[in-house]
Enzyme design. Structure first.
Site, short mmCIF file in Angstrom:
data_model
loop_
_atom_site.label_atom_id
_atom_site.label_comp_id
_atom_site.label_asym_id
_atom_site.label_seq_id
_atom_site.Cartn_x
_atom_site.Cartn_y
_atom_site.Cartn_z
N ASP A 162 21.25 -4.99 10.53
CA ASP A 162 21.91 -5.40 11.94
C ASP A 162 21.02 -6.55 12.46
OD1 ASP A 162 23.62 -3.17 12.12
OD2 ASP A 162 21.67 -2.36 11.97
N ASP A 182 25.61 -6.79 9.91
CA ASP A 182 26.43 -7.00 11.17
C ASP A 182 25.69 -8.17 11.55
OD1 ASP A 182 28.37 -5.11 10.86
OD2 ASP A 182 27.37 -3.71 12.35
N ASP A 242 23.10 -0.57 6.55
CA ASP A 242 23.38 -1.87 6.73
C ASP A 242 22.20 -2.72 7.12
OD1 ASP A 242 23.09 -1.18 9.15
OD2 ASP A 242 25.17 -1.73 9.64
P1 UTP Z 1 23.77 1.41 12.69
O1 UTP Z 1 25.01 2.31 12.69
O2 UTP Z 1 23.55 0.25 11.76
O3 UTP Z 1 22.70 2.53 12.59
O4 UTP Z 1 23.52 0.90 14.21
P2 UTP Z 1 21.23 2.23 12.16
O5 UTP Z 1 20.32 2.99 13.27
O6 UTP Z 1 20.90 0.74 11.99
O7 UTP Z 1 20.97 3.21 10.84
P3 UTP Z 1 21.27 2.56 9.27
O8 UTP Z 1 20.05 2.72 8.52
O9 UTP Z 1 21.94 1.42 9.45
O10 UTP Z 1 22.24 3.96 8.72
C1 UTP Z 1 22.74 0.40 14.96
C2 UTP Z 1 22.47 0.67 16.53
O11 UTP Z 1 23.81 -0.44 16.73
C3 UTP Z 1 24.71 0.26 17.73
C4 UTP Z 1 24.26 1.74 17.36
O12 UTP Z 1 24.57 2.71 18.34
C5 UTP Z 1 22.97 1.92 17.04
O13 UTP Z 1 22.37 2.34 17.87
N1 UTP Z 1 25.91 -0.01 17.25
C6 UTP Z 1 26.57 -0.05 16.36
C7 UTP Z 1 26.75 -0.71 18.49
O14 UTP Z 1 26.19 -0.54 19.85
N2 UTP Z 1 28.06 -1.02 18.53
C8 UTP Z 1 28.34 -0.87 17.34
O15 UTP Z 1 29.64 -1.12 16.85
C9 UTP Z 1 27.83 -0.44 16.16
MN MN Z 2 21.90 -0.22 10.71
#
Ligand code: UTP
Ligand code: MN
Length: 507
Positions: free
Chosen positions: A326, A431, A324
């Site tokens: 972020d 997100d 995804d």
């Molecule tokens: P992600 O699940 O998007 O992982 O969460 P990522 O490292 O970006 O990996 P990919 O490439 O998308 O698979 C990013 C960070 O946001 C935090 C997670 O702990 C992670 O460190 N996070 C995610 C939150 O703090 N709260 C959430 O509800 C979701």
């Molecule tokens: Mn991510």
């Protein structure tokens, strides 16, 4: 650092010992292969002859005696002992033969070659024993690492444990996989792992087997199991967790496509996840993340000038692809960010850029309980889980991945699939998280990941510093106050950690 003689006469159970005749020899019997009853017998025998036999290992021990263990194994065990020996007294690693000879002679016999366990020496350049720290947030973990075969195997076991809701076991495998990611070399033998922390017995067994045979039977069996394969696919659907996937598996569901054909009740999120399954299972590229960033930037600035947008998650750590995208959204003037997200969503919807969105309102302001309770690890930001409709250039070579579930329906074709199609589009998970500027540094640290790095930061804060960390704040439980920070560096400093840049947080 000798223990007074009087104290040495009692062990933990309060039992009195026979008088110690040889105070310069402090024996510890290693139970591993010896077994507890034989160890108890030898302990009584030794003490009856005036030997000082300690119940537990500590810095006062001078002679470690084991039976049936190699020197390497004893050294391995010794490396796991905390606190590490801070003494310059020599420590003898001995075979049981020294002990039995001494019993026979009723005095500590001189140590001969045949009594000594042979401990393989490490190459001098190998300073790992000093450099691999036990917490992932103390280590530098680059994106590119060695030992992928071992790491992948441990991650399969971690995932499988999660599919059985064994969180403790899962974490143990994740910790083991993560520590291997920080090693600067290819592991060739168990010897290379001497002094490396976080490797439990089970993980070591798996590593040993792979080093010897190239594969682990346990990992192979997991990969071949239908339940693992199906849960892996079902939990990869947006909105589906382990509990739901497990229930569906038991009800006979095998692919996301079957969720539609069986007419099962799905949440709105799951319905979107199934509908866009093919697209969402293709990794998002960095170029696509940048394209989304341009769109979101236009949206936020259209709604409120001065808004700052930051790409976080895996892309900030330097990953080339992700599941995804972020983003953190903030405004330099505290409070200006309030109520921003609904307007941004409306703007995006008006441009027909959203396939799905679900908003969560900020509930952090209500969290006045923070002083009495440890900071919850859930964050409460104003937040939107969404699926964007991203236009693809006509020359795009991306194809929807032929997933094992390949029957999800309804996604529009991607560009380049049909030669005459001028433009296609791709569904991308995004997100959006809004944070007040005063919490921005915490949100940035919390959302940059990796997930394991975050978990370890919080564990470090709690266990080593009596602090609670989440994506909003850092609370010092001893001083009973929040520690503000305006940069990630300051948070690391508050936590007593060396700063680790995002590119080295790939734990
Ligand atoms: P992600 O699940 O998007 O992982 O969460 P990522 O490292 O970006 O990996 P990919 O490439 O998308 O698979 C990013 C960070 O946001 C935090 C997670 O702990 C992670 O460190 N996070 C995610 C939150 O703090 N709260 C959430 O509800 C979701
Ligand atoms: Mn991510």
């Amino acid at each position: 650092m000798m223990v007074p003689l009087k104290r040495r006469k009692r062990d933990v159970s309060g039992e009195t010992h026979d008088a110690i005749k040889y105070p310069h020899v402090v024996i510890f019997l290693l139970e591993r292969r010896m077994g507890s009853s034989r160890r108890a017998f030898l302990t009584r025998l030794g003490r009856s002859k005036g030997f000082h036999v300690e119940e537990s290992f500590s810095t006062v021990v001078t002679h470690v005696v084991s039976e049936g263990n190699s020197g390497g194994e004893v050294q391995e065990w010794l490396d796991t002992q905390a606190p590490r020996r801070q003494t310059h007294r020599p420590l003898h690693l001995l075979d049981i033969s020294w002990f039995t000879d001494s019993m026979g002679a009723s005095r500590p016999v001189d140590i001969e070659d045949r009594h000594m366990l042979e401990v393989p020496t490490l190459p001098i350049c190998d300073a790992r024993e000093q450099t691999v720290s036990p917490y992932a947030c103390q280590r530098r973990t680059p994106l590119q690492h060695h030992n992928s075969i071992l790491i992948d195997a441990l991650e399969v076991l971690a995932e499988n444990a999660q599919f059985h809701e064994s969180e403790g076991r899962s974490l143990a495998f994740r910790k083991a996989g993560s520590v291997l990611k920080a090693l600067p070399l290819d592991v060739q033998s168990m010897e290379d792992l001497r002094g490396v922390p976080c490797l439990g017995e089970h993980s070591q067994r798996v590593i040993k087997e792979i080093l010897k045979y190239g594969v682990s039977r346990e990992v192979k069996a997991v990969l071949e199991s239908e339940r693992y394969q199906v849960l892996k696919v079902l939990t990869s659907v947006f909105g589906v967790g382990v509990k739901t996937a497990d229930r569906w598996f038991r009800e006979g569901v095998r692919t996301p496509g079957e969720l539609v054909t069986s007419g099962r009740r799905l949440t709105r999120e799951q319905e979107a996840g199934v509908r866009h399954y093919k697209h969402l299972s293709i990794p998002v590229t960095r170029a696509e993340a940048r394209a989304i960033e341009r769109i979101v930037k236009e949206a936020v600035l259209a709604v409120l000038p001065g808004v700052q947008l930051t790409l976080t998650g895996g892309f900030r750590r330097g990953k080339q692809t992700g599941h995804d995208v972020d983003f953190l959204i903030t405004h330099p003037e505290e409070g200006k960010e309030e109520g921003l997200l609904p307007k941004v969503i409306s703007w995006l919807e008006s441009q027909d850029l959203l396939l799905y969105n679900k908003m969560n309102e900020n509930s952090y302001g209500e969290a006045k309980e923070l002083h009495s309770r440890p900071v919850s690890s859930m964050d409460r930001f104003e937040r939107c889980f969404s699926i964007f409709r991203l236009d693809q250039p006509a020359s795009g070579t991306q194809q929807p991945g032929a997933s094992s579930a390949g029957e999800a329906q309804g996604s529009a074709p991607l560009g380049g699939q049909g030669a005459c199609e001028p433009r296609g589009w791709k569904a991308v998970r995004v997100d959006l998280v809004v944070t007040p500027i005063s919490q921005f540094a915490f949100a940035l640290l919390g959302w940059t990941g990796s997930q394991h790095f975050e978990r370890e930061l919080r564990r470090w804060a709690g266990q080593e510093k009596q602090m609670s960390l989440n994506s909003h704040a850092l609370f010092d439980r001893r001083q009973k106050k929040f520690l503000p920070a305006s940069s990630e560096e300051e948070i690391f400093t508050h936590l007593g950690l060396d700063y680790i840049p995002p590119s080295e947080r790939n734990a």
